[in-house]
Design a protein around this motif. Structure first.
Motif, short mmCIF file in Angstrom:
data_model
loop_
_atom_site.label_atom_id
_atom_site.label_comp_id
_atom_site.label_asym_id
_atom_site.label_seq_id
_atom_site.Cartn_x
_atom_site.Cartn_y
_atom_site.Cartn_z
N GLY A 1 44.36 50.10 37.99
CA GLY A 1 43.93 51.43 38.72
C GLY A 1 43.79 50.87 40.30
O GLY A 1 44.22 51.99 40.77
N SER A 2 43.63 49.85 40.61
CA SER A 2 43.35 49.61 42.16
C SER A 2 44.92 49.56 42.71
O SER A 2 45.21 50.06 43.79
N ILE A 3 45.79 49.10 41.92
CA ILE A 3 47.19 48.70 42.53
C ILE A 3 47.58 50.19 42.51
O ILE A 3 48.28 50.45 43.46
N MET B 1 45.49 49.38 48.40
CA MET B 1 45.20 47.83 48.74
C MET B 1 46.29 47.55 49.76
O MET B 1 47.33 47.94 49.74
N PRO B 2 45.85 46.48 50.56
CA PRO B 2 46.73 45.98 51.42
C PRO B 2 47.72 45.36 50.63
O PRO B 2 47.72 44.49 49.56
N ALA C 1 48.51 39.54 45.28
CA ALA C 1 47.55 38.74 44.52
C ALA C 1 47.12 39.57 43.14
O ALA C 1 46.95 39.11 42.05
N GLY C 2 47.15 40.81 43.35
CA GLY C 2 46.52 41.49 41.98
C GLY C 2 47.56 41.48 40.93
O GLY C 2 47.39 41.41 39.80
N TYR C 3 48.82 41.65 41.59
CA TYR C 3 49.87 41.61 40.45
C TYR C 3 49.92 40.23 39.83
O TYR C 3 50.03 40.26 38.74
#
Length: 80
Positions: free
Chosen positions: A29-31, A36-37, A43-45
């Motif tokens: 959801g955030s991505i 997101m920067p 990093a999230g990926y």
């Protein structure tokens, strides 16, 4: 001499399949929000790939246990 900040600790392994799935859903959801920067998105990926592998491993382990319980024959689960 100024101290350099310590590098962030690597994320811990999820405590359960459900916790990993919930974290993965929040990450996606955030991505997908696009807010997101780039560094955080990368990093999230990477964290998402780790969580996905964790979930797959757990599912395979459960499937293997079911095979043993069903004497080597994987049967479709039916609610009784």
């Amino acid at each position: 001499m100024p101290k350099t900040p310590a590098p962030p600790a690597p994320p811990s392994e999820p405590v359960s399949y459900e916790a990993a799935l919930q974290e993965l859903e929040q990450l996606v959801g955030s991505i997908e929000s696009g807010q997101m920067p780039l560094d955080q998105m990368l990093a999230g990926y990477q964290r998402g790939a780790t969580l996905l592998a964790f979930c797959r491993d757990r599912l395979e382990a459960v499937q293997d246990q079911i095979k043993v319980l069903d004497e080597g024959q994987l049967q479709p689960w039916t609610q009784e």
